[in-house]
Design a protein around this motif. Structure first.
Motif, mmCIF file in Angstrom:
data_model
loop_
_atom_site.group_PDB
_atom_site.id
_atom_site.type_symbol
_atom_site.label_atom_id
_atom_site.label_comp_id
_atom_site.label_asym_id
_atom_site.label_seq_id
_atom_site.Cartn_x
_atom_site.Cartn_y
_atom_site.Cartn_z
ATOM 1 N N ALA A 176 6.299 -5.749 17.227
ATOM 2 C CA ALA A 176 5.457 -7.113 18.617
ATOM 3 C C ALA A 176 6.121 -8.276 18.558
ATOM 4 O O ALA A 176 4.998 -8.945 19.178
ATOM 5 C CB ALA A 176 4.567 -7.507 16.606
ATOM 6 N N VAL A 223 9.277 2.673 4.709
ATOM 7 C CA VAL A 223 9.493 1.115 4.796
ATOM 8 C C VAL A 223 10.310 0.299 6.318
ATOM 9 O O VAL A 223 9.788 -0.147 7.076
ATOM 10 C CB VAL A 223 10.122 0.764 3.948
ATOM 11 C CG1 VAL A 223 9.756 -0.973 4.005
ATOM 12 C CG2 VAL A 223 8.786 1.227 2.630
ATOM 13 N N ILE A 224 11.192 1.414 6.873
ATOM 14 C CA ILE A 224 11.764 0.962 7.872
ATOM 15 C C ILE A 224 11.312 0.728 9.292
ATOM 16 O O ILE A 224 10.744 0.340 9.263
ATOM 17 C CB ILE A 224 13.135 2.195 8.504
ATOM 18 C CG1 ILE A 224 14.352 1.692 7.209
ATOM 19 C CG2 ILE A 224 13.499 1.198 9.276
ATOM 20 C CD1 ILE A 224 15.278 2.448 7.065
ATOM 21 N N VAL A 235 19.375 -4.767 17.426
ATOM 22 C CA VAL A 235 18.119 -4.326 16.179
ATOM 23 C C VAL A 235 18.140 -3.573 16.299
ATOM 24 O O VAL A 235 17.295 -2.225 15.066
ATOM 25 C CB VAL A 235 17.241 -6.028 16.378
ATOM 26 C CG1 VAL A 235 16.245 -5.220 15.182
ATOM 27 C CG2 VAL A 235 17.957 -6.670 15.902
ATOM 28 N N GLY A 269 1.220 -0.005 6.091
ATOM 29 C CA GLY A 269 2.147 -0.154 5.061
ATOM 30 C C GLY A 269 1.557 0.530 4.238
ATOM 31 O O GLY A 269 2.108 1.294 3.328
ATOM 32 N N THR A 288 18.455 -0.095 12.770
ATOM 33 C CA THR A 288 17.087 0.169 12.546
ATOM 34 C C THR A 288 16.976 1.958 12.871
ATOM 35 O O THR A 288 16.727 2.681 11.769
ATOM 36 C CB THR A 288 15.654 0.185 12.901
ATOM 37 O OG1 THR A 288 15.694 -0.485 14.062
ATOM 38 C CG2 THR A 288 15.786 -1.051 11.710
ATOM 39 N N ALA A 293 0.451 -3.121 11.305
ATOM 40 C CA ALA A 293 2.268 -2.553 10.734
ATOM 41 C C ALA A 293 1.259 -2.558 8.801
ATOM 42 O O ALA A 293 1.594 -1.663 8.027
ATOM 43 C CB ALA A 293 3.119 -3.487 10.923
ATOM 44 N N ILE A 294 0.470 -3.889 8.617
ATOM 45 C CA ILE A 294 -0.130 -3.348 7.309
ATOM 46 C C ILE A 294 -0.837 -2.152 7.250
ATOM 47 O O ILE A 294 -0.497 -1.200 5.911
ATOM 48 C CB ILE A 294 -1.184 -4.230 7.654
ATOM 49 C CG1 ILE A 294 -0.772 -6.483 7.782
ATOM 50 C CG2 ILE A 294 -2.588 -4.282 6.320
ATOM 51 C CD1 ILE A 294 -2.199 -7.103 8.231
ATOM 52 N N VAL A 298 6.318 -4.631 12.826
ATOM 53 C CA VAL A 298 6.531 -5.790 13.375
ATOM 54 C C VAL A 298 7.873 -6.523 14.776
ATOM 55 O O VAL A 298 7.355 -7.550 14.773
ATOM 56 C CB VAL A 298 6.472 -6.457 12.403
ATOM 57 C CG1 VAL A 298 7.397 -7.940 11.501
ATOM 58 C CG2 VAL A 298 5.567 -5.783 11.260
ATOM 59 N N PHE A 299 8.462 -5.686 14.871
ATOM 60 C CA PHE A 299 10.016 -6.289 15.403
ATOM 61 C C PHE A 299 9.432 -5.974 16.743
ATOM 62 O O PHE A 299 9.494 -6.289 17.671
ATOM 63 C CB PHE A 299 10.705 -4.957 15.409
ATOM 64 C CG PHE A 299 11.847 -5.660 16.183
ATOM 65 C CD1 PHE A 299 12.300 -6.961 15.993
ATOM 66 C CD2 PHE A 299 12.475 -4.764 17.562
ATOM 67 C CE1 PHE A 299 13.501 -7.438 17.499
ATOM 68 C CE2 PHE A 299 13.667 -5.291 17.911
ATOM 69 C CZ PHE A 299 14.289 -6.527 18.047
ATOM 70 N N THR A 354 11.676 5.272 2.371
ATOM 71 C CA THR A 354 12.832 4.704 2.890
ATOM 72 C C THR A 354 11.782 4.452 4.315
ATOM 73 O O THR A 354 11.998 3.480 5.177
ATOM 74 C CB THR A 354 14.109 5.527 1.908
ATOM 75 O OG1 THR A 354 13.715 5.426 1.353
ATOM 76 C CG2 THR A 354 15.064 4.310 3.052
ATOM 77 N N THR A 386 7.596 0.679 9.409
ATOM 78 C CA THR A 386 7.033 -0.835 9.381
ATOM 79 C C THR A 386 7.665 -1.601 9.587
ATOM 80 O O THR A 386 6.815 -2.842 9.975
ATOM 81 C CB THR A 386 6.066 -0.832 7.771
ATOM 82 O OG1 THR A 386 6.038 0.056 6.674
ATOM 83 C CG2 THR A 386 5.445 -1.825 7.757
ATOM 84 N N GLY A 387 8.463 -2.291 9.466
ATOM 85 C CA GLY A 387 9.636 -3.073 9.618
ATOM 86 C C GLY A 387 9.639 -2.917 11.350
ATOM 87 O O GLY A 387 9.702 -4.180 11.760
ATOM 88 N N LEU A 394 0.883 -6.715 14.535
ATOM 89 C CA LEU A 394 0.956 -6.774 13.131
ATOM 90 C C LEU A 394 0.257 -5.805 12.092
ATOM 91 O O LEU A 394 0.161 -5.496 11.042
ATOM 92 C CB LEU A 394 0.827 -8.557 12.340
ATOM 93 C CG LEU A 394 2.126 -9.157 13.325
ATOM 94 C CD1 LEU A 394 1.538 -10.957 13.134
ATOM 95 C CD2 LEU A 394 3.084 -9.142 13.176
#
Lengths: 241, 84, 161, 109
Positions: free
Chosen positions: B49, B39-40, B6, B65, B10, B61-62, B46-47, B36, B42-43, B58
């Motif tokens: 986390a 956003v990557i 993963v 974002g 990413t 991440a908020i 979360v990963f 772009t 941000t994901g 999290l």
């Protein structure tokens, strides 16, 4: 020519850092080899989580927050004052320059309507960030920045929204004075400025850690209203004082 | 093993967005690539986390974002500011 | 007043989701959302009444499955274009008519168009959506509308009058 | 549950890779935005849902992040596309019905 010099300088700095980091006899230890036993941070961790103590000294789940707001509370107050002075400077300059930010086109429909939904989410999560500053990473400064960013979004995406929200002037002064009042109450009850006069409670609860959440909420409100005021000065371009 | 895969995928996406930020002929291209990449990232937070087993990430991440969205809007409005 | 109450409910819900449903958190969240909605609710477009439950139900049951399905299609389509050696493109800007009056409805429609195969909404007018289309097919405005926003138009027209 | 979670994680990560690749390969800014937005939005939904599957106690918060990103991502890319159009960025687009947008929208506020 400029670019070549910049590249050479970057390479030189990189070489310096890498040789210092990776040579065997340097002062920097390799990752994970530095012993934390001899540093001062262990002491602060123990003060918060040591089970032998009757009551934790700060009661804050986030040790960084406990240091920033409790042990170094006076310093944080100074930082807020720096922000206040810069906001004052922008307000004064805005009166002199009288130059507004102008756009060639109106904001589009999509951002104009999207803003009206997104701003709400941003504002409530900003407030969540600074109310929970003693439990989660974050705190007054990021939360205040988020509130300021929400108002920047409103200024950018709505050409009707040019009215300054008068409540912010009041809020800024109120938060600043309340920080002083909390400090003075500490002075009168405990003997020194910003003394922690509230009970510490249980680690992990929302209502814990004494005056830390109170101070962080005030700092967050002050930072948010100050950033919004600065942006308002930039966009409206004149001050009435 | 799966985590590494993963991370690899990413990182692949983020790498190509960075290439576009460097190469991009106009400001709009760079801003699009930055959007772009944000956003990557941000994901990816979360990963992280999940990797570190801590829900505190999290919140980060908020915040990330929100700031990434604001950054794109500011860039796009900047393209419209009167140059004189 | 309606805006105030709606904003209050939305703020309280978001706060509770963020902080978890403990007693202290929920109570403090109520106070915070009350103050916040008092200050900013008139600038926002949170406004609904009791039919919201029915609408949210419709939204979740009908709109979201269609949306997810179209979105997966969009991504497979995009993957096909990106991975093929010579990128097949025929880009163009087209106009699409819409009958939805509600502003939030038009926003949702524009967002859905952005996330569905090969199209991206650029600007929205009174009753027109300007769309950038990767692979333009057909000639007339009616054909575009049917191709781009047909299914969403019907669903969202039912939800947001 | 774990297997489903990892499946979603992998799908999301591959869409991220595709988004980056599309951002790199597409010829002009509008097509790049299309590829980037679609791939990263579905990638985010899938990856975050995968993390939520692996940790069910975070599911509500993750759903909030998903909703937030699904609203903001198309909005920001539409705004950027509009600005790029108004700033007259070079495109390879042949057909252009949008001329109206440029006229009569001047406003010097």
């Amino acid at each position: 020519m400029k670019k070549i010099i910049a590249i050479l300088l970057t390479v030189a700095v990189a070489l310096f850092v890498f040789t210092n980091l990776y040579s065997g006899d340097s002062d920097f230890k390799a990752f994970g080899e530095k012993s934390l036993e001899e540093t001062v941070s262990k002491e602060f961790v123990n003060k918060t989580v040591d089970p032998q103590r009757v009551q934790p000294e700060t009661g804050s789940a986030n040790i960084v927050t406990s240091i920033v707001v409790n042990y170094r509370g006076f310093d944080t107050m100074g930082e807020v004052t720096v922000l206040f002075v810069s906001a004052l400077g922008v307000a004064l300059l805005g009166g002199v320059l009288r130059k507004k930010v102008t756009f060639r086109y109106k904001p589009g429909f999509i951002i104009n309507q999207g803003m009206k939904i997104i701003v709400g989410i941003i504002l409530i999560s900003g407030i969540y960030i600074f109310v929970h500053g003693h439990l989660t990473p974050g705190g007054g400064f990021p939360g205040g920045a988020m509130i300021g960013s929400a108002f920047l979004l409103m200024y950018l995406s709505d050409d009707k929204f040019r009215t300054r929200i008068a409540a912010f002037k009041v809020l800024e002064g109120l938060a600043g004075s309340l920080i002083m009042i909390v400090g003075l109450v500490g002075l009168s009850t405990g003997g020194y400025f910003l003394y922690n006069f509230l009970p510490n409670g249980e680690i992990g609860q929302l209502l814990s850690a004494g005056i830390v959440p109170v101070l962080y909420v005030l700092v967050g409100l002050k930072v948010g209203s100050e950033v919004s005021n600065i942006l308002g000065d930039f966009f409206i371009g004149e001050v009435e004082e | 093993m799966m985590d590494i895969l993963v991370f690899f995928l990413t990182g692949f996406g983020a790498l190509f967005s960075i290439l576009r930020i460097i190469l991009g002929p106009s400001v709009a291209d760079r801003a699009a690539a930055l959007d772009t990449m944000n956003v990557i990232i941000t994901g990816l937070i979360v990963f992280l986390a999940h990797v570190f087993e801590s829900s505190l990430y999290l919140d980060i991440a908020i915040i990330y974002g929100v700031l990434a969205f604001l950054e794109t809007v500011v860039f796009s409005r900047y393209l419209e500011v009167d140059p004189k | 007043m309606r805006k105030f109450l709606s904003a209050f409910v939305v703020f309280w819900l978001i706060w509770s989701v963020l902080s978890g449903f403990r007693m202290q958190d929920v109570l403090i969240g109520a106070v915070v959302s009350l103050v916040l909605s008092f200050v900013v609710s008139r600038y926002l477009s949170f406004s609904f009444d009791f039919r919201i439950f029915y609408k949210v139900f419709l939204f979740i049951v009908i709109y979201i499955p269609v949306f997810l399905y179209r979105m997966v299609l969009a991504n497979l389509d995009m993957a096909r274009r990106v991975l093929s050696p010579s990128i097949p493109l025929n880009p163009g800007f087209v106009k699409v008519k819409t009958k939805i009056k509600s502003k939030t409805g038009k926003l949702t429609l524009a967002n859905s168009i952005t996330l569905t195969p090969g199209t991206m909404s650029v600007e929205v007018d009174e009753e027109t959506i300007y769309v950038h289309w990767v692979d333009v097919q057909g000639e007339e405005k009616e054909e575009y509308s049917k191709e781009i926003s047909g299914s969403f138009e019907n669903i969202l027209g039912g939800i947001f009058r | 549950m774990t297997i489903i979670g990892y499946f979603f994680l992998l799908v999301g990560a591959s869409f991220y890779a595709l988004g980056g690749l599309g951002m790199f390969r597409m010829p002009d800014v509008f097509n790049r935005l299309q590829a980037g937005t679609k791939a990263t939005t579905l990638g985010t939904i899938s990856l975050l849902f995968g993390v939520g599957m692996l940790h069910p106690e975070w599911m509500l918060k993750i759903l909030l992040i998903i909703v937030f990103l699904t609203i903001t991502n198309p909005v920001s890319s539409s705004t950027l596309a509009r600005s790029a159009y108004l700033a007259k960025v070079k495109t390879k687009t042949k057909k252009d019905d949008l001329k109206l947008l440029l006229n009569g929208d001047d406003d010097d506020d």
